[in-house]
Write an enzyme that holds these catalytic residues in place. Structure first.
Site, PDB file in Angstrom:
ATOM      1  N   CYS A  53      42.682  54.739  61.075  1.00  0.00           N
ATOM      2  CA  CYS A  53      42.906  54.704  62.597  1.00  0.00           C
ATOM      3  C   CYS A  53      44.464  55.251  62.904  1.00  0.00           C
ATOM      4  O   CYS A  53      44.857  54.915  63.994  1.00  0.00           O
ATOM      5  CB  CYS A  53      42.718  53.324  63.043  1.00  0.00           C
ATOM      6  SG  CYS A  53      43.538  52.176  62.316  1.00  0.00           S
ATOM      7  N   VAL A 308      53.694  40.989  69.510  1.00  0.00           N
ATOM      8  CA  VAL A 308      54.486  42.235  69.074  1.00  0.00           C
ATOM      9  C   VAL A 308      53.468  43.076  68.527  1.00  0.00           C
ATOM     10  O   VAL A 308      53.038  44.244  69.285  1.00  0.00           O
ATOM     11  CB  VAL A 308      55.740  41.850  68.639  1.00  0.00           C
ATOM     12  CG1 VAL A 308      56.761  42.976  68.174  1.00  0.00           C
ATOM     13  CG2 VAL A 308      56.424  40.659  69.325  1.00  0.00           C
ATOM     14  N   PHE A 386      56.082  45.350  51.515  1.00  0.00           N
ATOM     15  CA  PHE A 386      55.662  44.659  52.784  1.00  0.00           C
ATOM     16  C   PHE A 386      54.662  45.447  53.685  1.00  0.00           C
ATOM     17  O   PHE A 386      55.189  46.398  54.346  1.00  0.00           O
ATOM     18  CB  PHE A 386      56.571  43.950  53.736  1.00  0.00           C
ATOM     19  CG  PHE A 386      56.081  43.031  54.680  1.00  0.00           C
ATOM     20  CD1 PHE A 386      55.394  43.323  55.931  1.00  0.00           C
ATOM     21  CD2 PHE A 386      56.703  42.012  54.916  1.00  0.00           C
ATOM     22  CE1 PHE A 386      54.712  42.561  56.674  1.00  0.00           C
ATOM     23  CE2 PHE A 386      56.316  40.894  55.697  1.00  0.00           C
ATOM     24  CZ  PHE A 386      55.547  41.313  56.836  1.00  0.00           C
ATOM     25  N   LEU A 453      60.800  31.847  69.097  1.00  0.00           N
ATOM     26  CA  LEU A 453      61.739  32.153  68.418  1.00  0.00           C
ATOM     27  C   LEU A 453      62.676  33.181  68.999  1.00  0.00           C
ATOM     28  O   LEU A 453      62.117  34.298  69.314  1.00  0.00           O
ATOM     29  CB  LEU A 453      61.294  32.453  67.089  1.00  0.00           C
ATOM     30  CG  LEU A 453      62.208  32.920  65.976  1.00  0.00           C
ATOM     31  CD1 LEU A 453      63.045  31.843  65.384  1.00  0.00           C
ATOM     32  CD2 LEU A 453      61.397  33.777  64.674  1.00  0.00           C
ATOM     33  N   GLU A 852      23.089  55.498  48.524  1.00  0.00           N
ATOM     34  CA  GLU A 852      21.803  56.287  47.993  1.00  0.00           C
ATOM     35  C   GLU A 852      20.570  55.267  48.572  1.00  0.00           C
ATOM     36  O   GLU A 852      19.734  55.722  49.019  1.00  0.00           O
ATOM     37  CB  GLU A 852      21.861  55.960  46.550  1.00  0.00           C
ATOM     38  CG  GLU A 852      20.622  56.651  45.892  1.00  0.00           C
ATOM     39  CD  GLU A 852      20.633  56.746  44.384  1.00  0.00           C
ATOM     40  OE1 GLU A 852      21.996  56.780  43.805  1.00  0.00           O
ATOM     41  OE2 GLU A 852      19.792  56.956  43.609  1.00  0.00           O
ATOM     42  N   ARG A 930      20.716  53.430  31.871  1.00  0.00           N
ATOM     43  CA  ARG A 930      21.758  54.452  31.748  1.00  0.00           C
ATOM     44  C   ARG A 930      22.793  53.783  30.939  1.00  0.00           C
ATOM     45  O   ARG A 930      23.599  54.225  30.088  1.00  0.00           O
ATOM     46  CB  ARG A 930      22.275  55.108  33.069  1.00  0.00           C
ATOM     47  CG  ARG A 930      23.386  56.337  32.951  1.00  0.00           C
ATOM     48  CD  ARG A 930      23.699  56.994  34.015  1.00  0.00           C
ATOM     49  NE  ARG A 930      22.486  57.876  34.505  1.00  0.00           N
ATOM     50  CZ  ARG A 930      22.637  59.394  34.260  1.00  0.00           C
ATOM     51  NH1 ARG A 930      23.582  59.676  33.580  1.00  0.00           N
ATOM     52  NH2 ARG A 930      21.553  60.139  34.500  1.00  0.00           N
ATOM     53  N   GLU A1317      30.045  62.567  38.258  1.00  0.00           N
ATOM     54  CA  GLU A1317      30.492  61.126  37.728  1.00  0.00           C
ATOM     55  C   GLU A1317      31.071  61.311  36.348  1.00  0.00           C
ATOM     56  O   GLU A1317      31.665  60.055  36.011  1.00  0.00           O
ATOM     57  CB  GLU A1317      28.852  60.417  37.582  1.00  0.00           C
ATOM     58  CG  GLU A1317      28.046  59.996  38.712  1.00  0.00           C
ATOM     59  CD  GLU A1317      26.531  59.726  38.293  1.00  0.00           C
ATOM     60  OE1 GLU A1317      25.776  60.891  38.098  1.00  0.00           O
ATOM     61  OE2 GLU A1317      26.322  58.652  38.392  1.00  0.00           O
TER      62      GLU A1317
HETATM   63  C1  LIG Z   1      47.278  45.075  56.765  1.00  0.00           C
HETATM   64  C2  LIG Z   1      48.374  43.956  56.987  1.00  0.00           C
HETATM   65  C3  LIG Z   1      49.290  43.721  55.971  1.00  0.00           C
HETATM   66  C4  LIG Z   1      50.207  42.566  55.740  1.00  0.00           C
HETATM   67  N1  LIG Z   1      51.081  42.824  54.871  1.00  0.00           N
HETATM   68  C5  LIG Z   1      52.049  41.628  54.926  1.00  0.00           C
HETATM   69  C6  LIG Z   1      52.867  41.575  53.721  1.00  0.00           C
HETATM   70  O1  LIG Z   1      52.820  42.085  52.789  1.00  0.00           O
HETATM   71  N2  LIG Z   1      53.707  40.440  53.664  1.00  0.00           N
HETATM   72  C7  LIG Z   1      53.784  39.556  54.466  1.00  0.00           C
HETATM   73  O2  LIG Z   1      54.516  38.510  54.828  1.00  0.00           O
HETATM   74  N3  LIG Z   1      52.859  39.722  55.914  1.00  0.00           N
HETATM   75  C8  LIG Z   1      52.116  40.694  56.006  1.00  0.00           C
HETATM   76  N4  LIG Z   1      51.186  40.811  56.937  1.00  0.00           N
HETATM   77  C9  LIG Z   1      51.250  39.772  58.151  1.00  0.00           C
HETATM   78  C10 LIG Z   1      51.930  40.139  59.461  1.00  0.00           C
HETATM   79  O3  LIG Z   1      51.845  41.595  59.211  1.00  0.00           O
HETATM   80  C11 LIG Z   1      53.112  39.716  59.501  1.00  0.00           C
HETATM   81  O4  LIG Z   1      53.341  38.549  59.602  1.00  0.00           O
HETATM   82  C12 LIG Z   1      53.816  40.216  60.762  1.00  0.00           C
HETATM   83  O5  LIG Z   1      55.387  40.249  60.752  1.00  0.00           O
HETATM   84  C13 LIG Z   1      53.558  39.705  62.159  1.00  0.00           C
HETATM   85  O6  LIG Z   1      53.950  40.112  62.997  1.00  0.00           O
HETATM   86  P1  LIG Z   1      53.434  40.677  64.491  1.00  0.00           P
HETATM   87  O7  LIG Z   1      54.327  41.314  65.388  1.00  0.00           O
HETATM   88  O8  LIG Z   1      52.381  41.720  64.156  1.00  0.00           O
HETATM   89  O9  LIG Z   1      52.591  39.410  64.977  1.00  0.00           O
HETATM   90  P2  LIG Z   1      51.812  39.115  66.063  1.00  0.00           P
HETATM   91  O10 LIG Z   1      50.374  39.180  65.460  1.00  0.00           O
HETATM   92  O11 LIG Z   1      52.193  39.790  67.248  1.00  0.00           O
HETATM   93  O12 LIG Z   1      52.083  37.588  66.416  1.00  0.00           O
HETATM   94  C14 LIG Z   1      51.787  36.611  65.521  1.00  0.00           C
HETATM   95  C15 LIG Z   1      52.143  35.250  65.859  1.00  0.00           C
HETATM   96  O13 LIG Z   1      53.373  34.934  66.078  1.00  0.00           O
HETATM   97  C16 LIG Z   1      53.716  34.435  67.368  1.00  0.00           C
HETATM   98  N5  LIG Z   1      55.068  34.854  67.736  1.00  0.00           N
HETATM   99  C17 LIG Z   1      55.390  36.171  67.487  1.00  0.00           C
HETATM  100  N6  LIG Z   1      56.672  36.365  67.765  1.00  0.00           N
HETATM  101  C18 LIG Z   1      56.998  35.084  68.256  1.00  0.00           C
HETATM  102  C19 LIG Z   1      58.193  34.480  68.726  1.00  0.00           C
HETATM  103  N7  LIG Z   1      59.498  35.411  68.686  1.00  0.00           N
HETATM  104  N8  LIG Z   1      58.178  33.456  69.064  1.00  0.00           N
HETATM  105  C20 LIG Z   1      57.519  32.419  68.950  1.00  0.00           C
HETATM  106  N9  LIG Z   1      56.054  32.928  68.409  1.00  0.00           N
HETATM  107  C21 LIG Z   1      55.817  34.179  67.884  1.00  0.00           C
HETATM  108  C22 LIG Z   1      52.465  34.814  68.081  1.00  0.00           C
HETATM  109  O14 LIG Z   1      52.392  33.916  69.291  1.00  0.00           O
HETATM  110  C23 LIG Z   1      51.358  34.780  67.320  1.00  0.00           C
HETATM  111  O15 LIG Z   1      50.737  33.595  67.153  1.00  0.00           O
HETATM  112  C24 LIG Z   1      50.450  41.916  56.889  1.00  0.00           C
HETATM  113  C25 LIG Z   1      49.082  42.163  57.933  1.00  0.00           C
HETATM  114  C26 LIG Z   1      48.350  42.837  57.945  1.00  0.00           C
HETATM  115  C27 LIG Z   1      47.180  43.197  58.964  1.00  0.00           C
HETATM  116  S1  FES Z   2      40.590  51.013  60.697  1.00  0.00           S
HETATM  117 FE1  FES Z   2      42.835  50.710  61.224  1.00  0.00          FE
HETATM  118  S2  FES Z   2      43.573  50.374  59.370  1.00  0.00           S
HETATM  119 FE2  FES Z   2      41.678  50.504  58.774  1.00  0.00          FE
END
Ligand SMILES: Cc1cc2nc3c(=O)[nH]c(=O)nc-3n(C[C@H](O)[C@H](O)[C@H](O)COP(=O)(O)OP(=O)(O)OC[C@H]3O[C@@H](n4cnc5c(N)ncnc54)[C@H](O)[C@@H]3O)c2cc1C
Ligand code: FES
Ligand code: FES
Length: 1381
Positions: A53, A308, A386, A453, A852, A930, A1317
């Protein structure tokens, strides 16, 4: 609704302005784009894990600069892109107006097969180029940018090749002198790129293609004018690469697209962001611009979530069904986006994205004295692994901290590095909390509901203060940690001049419900010199600090505890080695070979070489044409079922599924669901007008469960509603009461209960096995081996549309490898005859066997609401549903008794194979057959008896998957050979060579191996890989490195081609010739990325003597070619190519008189003359494979394919982390119809096989995994189930198509052979190379002799196999980690 200044909320998409709708607080950007009709952006997983996506989001920074980044549209909230410009794959270029260079390069380099992942790759690359412009990225940066994009088809090599054409190269190579020298070198030495055994390939192996500029051999590329980076070997020097190849693969880009990408909209440049408040019935979205404003909103709505990146919140909404009435977009709060350094350290705002954090740290590292930046370097290294770049571009630091995930990768570092968090709330002001005190429990932190935060402060390090990060995951790229850690050691010189640990701080993640400090370890180390005694004390203390209960969520208890010890060991060694470099006179007390414990991970950009025999002249057959739909795929125009525009009045369906593995249904209450808004009906078994019994071989499944459920996920009812969301909500509201019944959850349970599919466990036998053992084999061994299953992970989840017509007609569009079966299923469940139902399949976004038979019940279920409502109905499974209910590759267990001579010659094998079939028979009998016919691999076993047991369990029905049981059978053979080699004390390759099949040998199932290429493939790959020399250098390497070991292994394969059910070996094709001379072909095979249509079109173009572009294949349809067998068993090019050739022969016969009457005239004129003369210009061709007997007869296979691979790996024995340094493959594909497509199949198959044997692990709720609900599949998405990424492929990846090996068994289509295969099994060469590395590690620990290693060789299994003093407290050296089998 709207901005605080009254401005309307807008977004630009591909240069076009759109007013944002209200009430879309939970709507993702992906949903919005697809509703706009921009279906090039795909839904592959919905959880940020596949990259299908990916789109580019551009915004104007406060300083006026433009910022372009790739993001995952599936997690990005629509409102988060307010005021921004979104560019999708359609916005780059199109087939009509011209492709963007990124799209064109990918199409030409054969970088798309099924094409479902392709738009995502295009957008990741386009965003990288746009974001870095005018700078060009390096090859490393390109590989890094693709870390979040998964491809299940190609094996990545051609994608990487395609994009590396955009890489920055050494400027010195562009001077006129350098180019002239390069040209001279090319003219002087053809084929100079090869530099190995193939170097003189000449005319027989002329089509060598280097995929790395560094191997360019001094050639100047006609495409770029640079020193060659596409690697097609020149015509000079007797090489016979074809003009078509050059044009296809490296001709100049057309640059036909006039306005390459839409410009950044001028309106957005000038526009000042405004505060937003957009209301909706379910959610109000705020976007404050200042901290005060944010705090006021938070005070008013303490339960509101900040958003965020939405990478946590989005997952909660989609997968946990959570709904938040108030969301606060914190992306624009100025104070939270600041990131500044002062003399003490770095202050990072809570909304700073991870990408920005990484870039800032890199900038400071370059600027500040090294000793100050130890923490920053650890942060950068940790962020490198990450997630993928699109996640890092969106996700922020605050979300990572405040979510308080126990496996957060950054929190251990903040804790160890002494970071402090600043919290702020309206009325309570600011306060600081030390990171180590912030985390209170599972996802619980020291923060009040009204607080946020604001920022994080990370102090710089001082001289002799070292910070180190650690992370071990299932897969290096884009994976969450199993265990991670952050460590800080401040060293000081004591009075006696010795160096001591003055201060230590150690934090671990992944070992408890929250990130934890290790106080006893810290105390044990404080004040000590780093030496053996300190190590011992630290390791003893860490054993106390890190305790994990036996059934803790996540399992892998022994591994996790061992990892904690390994990290500490590595941490102390790291400090010793750093100190050695920085403290004058300090010498590390550890041996030099221990340096390998802290050797940094290094992986150069990967590259490849491809060798094949080029076809001279202009013959269309044998040319490496690109995939026929490549241009549509790279431009997003290729349509899949979910992309089809639905007719008016269409409904959406969702399944009600069992939550129990085995239970009686006591009550099924659909009333509440039926009354929900938008719902048109909830249908159960009693609403099925025809039969409720379905199944591809036996009708032993219920379409909708009646009295009993037999697996978690079994459909019980189907809901139809006006929107997908309404259908899903109603499905969740259906009430089902169960009475639990005993469940059989794995093979062991099935054996204990004798739960086998009666009559379906066959046997293969040759010679008298009992007599052989009785007469005395020189040596006899008995044992057992297990292997897990494998998820298909086709990027396109299952989808179907059923459209009712008049008079009980039905038209279905379906993502299936077998439209015929879908037709039959619909007819059966609706009780209508076959001539009233048409099923069409244009293409699949991958199948690999998974579509299949297991797509059938989804399609049939979709037909029920279509029948009742008389409206079109579409169903699209979510990724997690698809994985839970559609079955996987079968897990197997083999129990063997083998007899052999002291020399290692095989004498007798008595084998029992058990497979986990799941709840119904499906194709399991064929899969087992197989496996039985491939358990000989390529070896003469003397006498052999192999008996199959098809185990009936309470799991989804497991099914076909590339290789169809063959790989499982062969891996048992290879495991046994490995054991024999150790028993007789010889190198394993010697035992393999000693027993290798030769021409004319009889396979155990009685078929003579005519045209046996096993030895040739073996010899070729042993020579081209330089096996002997590499083995010797591996030995030297292993002596010098105690904790990094290398291994090299060679694996052969043979694979029988034909359906082993005889009647399936038939095929039809319909060829229409139109009066303009163009030709439309329809055949019974389905295009799922394997290039079937391209190959069949080549055959037709060749046979009719017309250009390839005059042949078109639109779709597969049951009303054009009836009764087609599934597209499976690798035999489709053979069968449909032959059927099409038969039709062409008929047409040629009819056209012959006109050719004779019209000498010198071409096809078009002749066709017109024939038409005017009332000649039938449509022909139906048919082919049935001659002689084949099916299973049990003497010719189960029309012919066999052979191959061999050598792989070399490097393993971190302390963590189980590994990489594949090089792979050489030699594959027998006969006389290739299309070498580029064949090479694509070899590379893709190999990487899939490597995934199965080394990376991918299915975890089921069974007695081995009591922390998962019984019968539930834990690994239901890319977050938990890891397929290989571009970073996992061999760094050096070489593929040779065996030369001069036309298929001669019967006159196959142009003497070609099947390829889908057969190469899959070669991926296990990586498994066996890893096992070799483990042997070397064990030897250093005093453990000699054979040991058991089951598949897959995950980091857990590898680490525990490399048993040493660190693992000893936790696991015995022969411990077998738990496996779902
Ligand atoms: C595909 C995928 C891979 C990932 N890989 C990793 C990885 O390798 N390592 C890892 O550690 N994590 C990983 N994560 C987890 C995630 O990406 C991280 O934790 C990311 O940093 C969250 O940030 P965000 O801005 O997307 O959070 P959001 O989803 O926007 O917010 C998350 C939560 O934090 C709260 N929040 C956000 N900012 C604040 C603030 N300033 N003050 C108070 N509360 C706040 C929000 O209210 C919410 O509850 C992964 C996630 C996905 C989907
Ligand atoms: S559909 Fe968004 S990452 Fe897989
Ligand atoms: S081409 Fe990449 S998933 Fe099919």
């Amino acid at each position: 609704m709207g901005g605080s200044d009254g401005a309307e909320p807008i977004v630009y998409v591909n240069g076009k302005r759109h007013l944002l709708p209200s009430g879309a607080g939970h709507v993702t950007l992906l949903q919005y784009l697809r509703d706009l009709g921009l279906t090039g952006t795909k839904l592959g997983c919905g959880e940020g894990g596949c990259g299908a996506c990916t789109v580019m989001v551009s915004s104007a920074e406060t300083d006026g600069r433009l910022h372009h980044r790739a993001v995952n549209a599936c997690l990005c909230p629509l409102y988060a892109v307010e005021g921004m410009h979104v560019v999708t794959v359609e916005g780059l270029g199109s087939t009509r107006d011209g492709l963007h260079p990124v799209q064109e390069r990918l199409a030409r380099a054969h970088g798309s097969q099924c094409g479902f992942c392709t738009p995502g790759f295009v957008m990741s690359m386009a965003a990288l180029l746009r974001g870095m412009a005018p700078e060009a990225p390096t090859e490393e940066e390109i590989e890094e940018a693709l870390a979040g994009n998964l491809c299940r088809c190609t094996g990545y090599r051609p994608i990487l090749d395609a994009f590396k054409a955009f890489a920055k190269v050494d400027a010195a190579a562009y001077t006129e002198e350098a180019i002239a020298a390069s040209k001279a070198a090319a003219n002087g030495g053809a084929n100079g790129s090869n530099g190995d055994a193939h170097g003189g390939g000449g005319a027989t192996n002329g089509g060598a293609k280097s995929s790395n500029g560094k191997n360019g051999g001094g050639r100047v590329c006609p495409s770029t004018g640079r020193p060659c980076d596409c690697g097609v070997v020149d015509d000079s020097g007797g090489v016979t690469s074809t003009s078509a190849h050059k044009e296809e693969s490296c001709g100049p880009l057309t640059h036909a697209c006039p306005a390459v990408e839409p410009i950044f909209p001028p309106e957005l440049r000038k526009r000042q962001p405004a505060e937003l408040r957009i209301e909706g019935p379910q959610c109000t979205w705020y976007r404050p611009l200042t901290l005060d404003s944010l705090l006021a909103i938070k005070a008013e709505h303490p339960a509101a979530k900040l958003v965020v990146g939405n990478t946590e919140v989005g997952i909660e909404v989609k997968f946990k069904g959570l709904r938040y009435p108030v969301l606060i977009g914190a992306t624009h709060v100025l104070e939270m986006n600041a990131i500044e350094a002062d003399a003490e350290g770095l202050h990072i705002g809570g909304s700073v994205t991870l990408t920005k954090l990484m870039e800032t740290c890199k900038g400071l590292i370059a600027k500040l004295p090294t000793h100050q930046t130890s923490t920053l370097r650890a942060v950068v290294e940790q962020l490198r692994w990450f997630a993928g770049p699109p996640i890092r571009n969106a996700a922020a630091l605050g979300g990572n901290i405040c979510t308080a995930s126990p496996i957060s990768d950054l929190n251990p570092l903040w804790m160890a590095a002494g970071a402090t968090f600043t919290l702020v709330g309206q009325g309570s002001g600011q306060r600081s909390v030390a990171a180590k005190d912030f985390f209170l429990g599972y996802r619980k932190v020291d923060m009040q509901p009204h607080e946020v935060l604001l920022k994080v402060f990370v102090p710089f390090t001082q001289q002799y203060e070292f910070v180190k990060e650690f992370k071990q995951a299932h897969r290096r790229d884009d994976d969450i940690a199993i265990v991670n850690a952050g460590m800080r050691f401040r060293m000081a010189q004591a009075e006696d001049g010795g160096w001591q640990i003055a201060e230590a701080s150690i934090a671990y993640g992944g070992v408890a419900p929250l990130t934890v400090m290790a106080p006893q370890t810290t105390a044990a180390l404080q004040g000590r010199a780093i030496d053996g005694a300190a190590l011992e004390a630290g390791l003893a203390a860490v054993q106390q600090d890190i305790q994990i209960s036996a059934n803790a969520p996540g399992g892998m208890v022994e591994f996790r505890r061992s990892l904690a010890a390994s990290f500490l060991f590595k941490g102390l060694l790291f400090v010793a080695h750093q100190l050695e470099a920085e403290a004058p006179g300090y010498e590390s007390p550890f041996p030099a070979s221990y340096r390998s414990a802290v050797k940094p991970y290094e992986r150069p950009p990967s590259h490849g070489l491809q060798y094949y025999s080029a076809v001279p002249g202009e013959d269309v057959v044998g040319q490496p044409y690109r995939h026929m739909a490549a241009d549509q795929q790279v431009s997003g125009a290729a349509q899949y079922v979910d992309d089809i525009q639905l007719p008016a009045g269409a409904l959406h369906a969702a399944l009600v599924m069992s939550t129990k593995p085995h239970a009686r249904i006591l009550r099924l209450d659909t009333a509440a669901a039926a009354a929900m808004p938008g719902v048109h009906g909830v249908y159960t078994a009693k609403d099925i007008p025809g039969g409720n019994d379905i199944g591809p071989v036996l009708h032993d499944e219920e379409l909708l469960a009646t009295d009993e459920v037999l697996f978690v996920g079994q459909p019980i009812a189907i809901v139809a509603a006006e929107t997908e969301a309404q259908a899903r909500a109603a499905a969740a509201a259906v009430m089902v009461d169960y009475e639990d019944l005993p469940a059989i959850l794995d093979i062991d349970d099935a054996i204990e209960a004798s739960a086998f599919m009666e009559g379906w466990g066959h046997m293969v036998e040759c010679g008298d096995v009992d007599a052989a053992f009785a007469q005395g084999c020189e040596m006899v061994l008995e044992g057992e081996t297990k292997m897990g299953g494998q998820e298909h992970f086709y990027l396109e989840p299952n989808a179907s549309i059923v459209i009712p017509g008049e008079n009980d007609e039905y038209l279905s569009y379906s993502s299936t490898q077998c439209p015929d079966k879908h037709q039959k299923d619909i007819c059966h469940v609706l009780g209508v005859p076959m001539h009233k139902v048409v099923v069409k399949t244009k293409r699949l976004g991958g199948g690999f066997g998974g579509k299949e038979s297991r797509s059938g019940f989804i399609n049939a279920a979709c037909a029920i609401p279509a029948y009742h409502t008389r409206r079109p109905v579409r169903i699209v499974l979510d990724r997690d549903e698809d994985m839970q209910i559609t079955g996987q590759r079968h897990a197997f267990m083999g129990r063997y008794k083998v007899g052999f001579t002291r020399e290692g010659r095989l004498q007798a094998l008595d084998l029992q194979l058990y497979c986990n079939a799941g709840f119904s028979l499906d194709l399991s009998a064929g899969v087992m057959d197989r496996a039985l016919m491939h358990c000989d691999c390529t070896y003469r076993w003397g006498s052999l008896r192999a008996k199959g047991f098809v185990c009936k369990t309470n799991q989804a029905s497991h099914t076909a998957f590339r290789g169809y049981g063959g790989p499982q059978g062969m891996v048992v053979a290879e495991q046994i050979i490995d054991r024999i080699a150790h028993e007789v004390g010889k190198p394993v390759e010697e035992i393999k060579a000693l027993n290798m099949y030769q021409e004319g040998d009889l396979a155990p199932f009685g078929q003579a191996l005519v045209g046996c290429q096993a030895q040739r493939c073996w010899d070729d790959v042993m020579a081209s890989s330089g096996y002997a020399a590499r083995n010797a250098s591996v030995e030297v390497y292993n002596k010098e490195h105690r904790f990094r070991k290398r291994g090299v292994a060679v694996t052969p394969t043979k694979f029988g081609i034909s359906f082993t059910t005889k009647f399936l070996n038939q095929a039809g094709a319909l060829v229409h010739v139109y009066t303009d001379g163009t030709v439309l072909v329809t055949h019974g095979g389905v295009e799922m990325g394997q290039g079937l249509h391209t190959k069949v079109a080549q055959v037709v173009a060749h046979d009719l003597g017309i250009p390839l572009q005059d042949v078109y294949i639109a779709e597969t349809a049951t009303d054009k070619v009836p009764n087609a067998s599934p597209t499976a068993a690798s035999a489709s090019s053979d069968m449909y190519g032959a059927a099409a050739a038969d039709a062409c022969a008929q047409l040629n016969g009819r056209l012959k008189p006109y050719y004779e009457k019209m000498p010198g005239k071409g096809f078009k004129e002749v066709v017109m003359a024939a038409y005017l003369d009332r000649t039938d210009l449509c022909a139906h061709g048919f082919y049935s494979t001659p002689d084949v007997t099916g299973f049990g007869g003497l010719y189960p296979f029309n012919y066999l394919c052979y191959g061999a691979a050598v792989s070399e790996v490097e393993l971190d024995t302390l963590t189980g982390d590994f990489q594949v340094l090089r792979t050489d493959i030699c594959m027998d594909v006969g006389k290739s119809l299309n070498p580029s497509i064949d090479i694509g199949q070899v590379e893709g198959g190999f990487v899939q096989g490597m995934g199965w044997s080394c990376i991918e692990e299915l975890v089921w709720g069974d007695k081995q995994h009591a922390w998962v609900r019984p019968g539930q599949l834990f690994t239901r998405g890319p977050g938990t189930y890891k397929i290989p990424t571009a970073n996992d492929i061999p760094v050096d990846f070489r593929v040779t198509l065996l030369r001069n090996a036309p298929c001669e068994r019967t006159p196959m289509v142009h003497s070609s052979k099947a390829v889908g295969e057969p190469p899959f099994f070669l991926g296990t060469s990586v498994f066996f190379a890893l096992k070799e590395a483990c042997y070397a590690a064990r030897a250093d620990a005093g453990l000699t002799g054979w040991f058991r290693l089951d598949l897959p060789a995950t980091p857990e299994r590898l680490r525990l196999a490399c048993a040493d003093t660190l693992t000893r407290p936790y696991a015995a050296p022969d411990m077998l980690p738990k496996i779902s089998c």
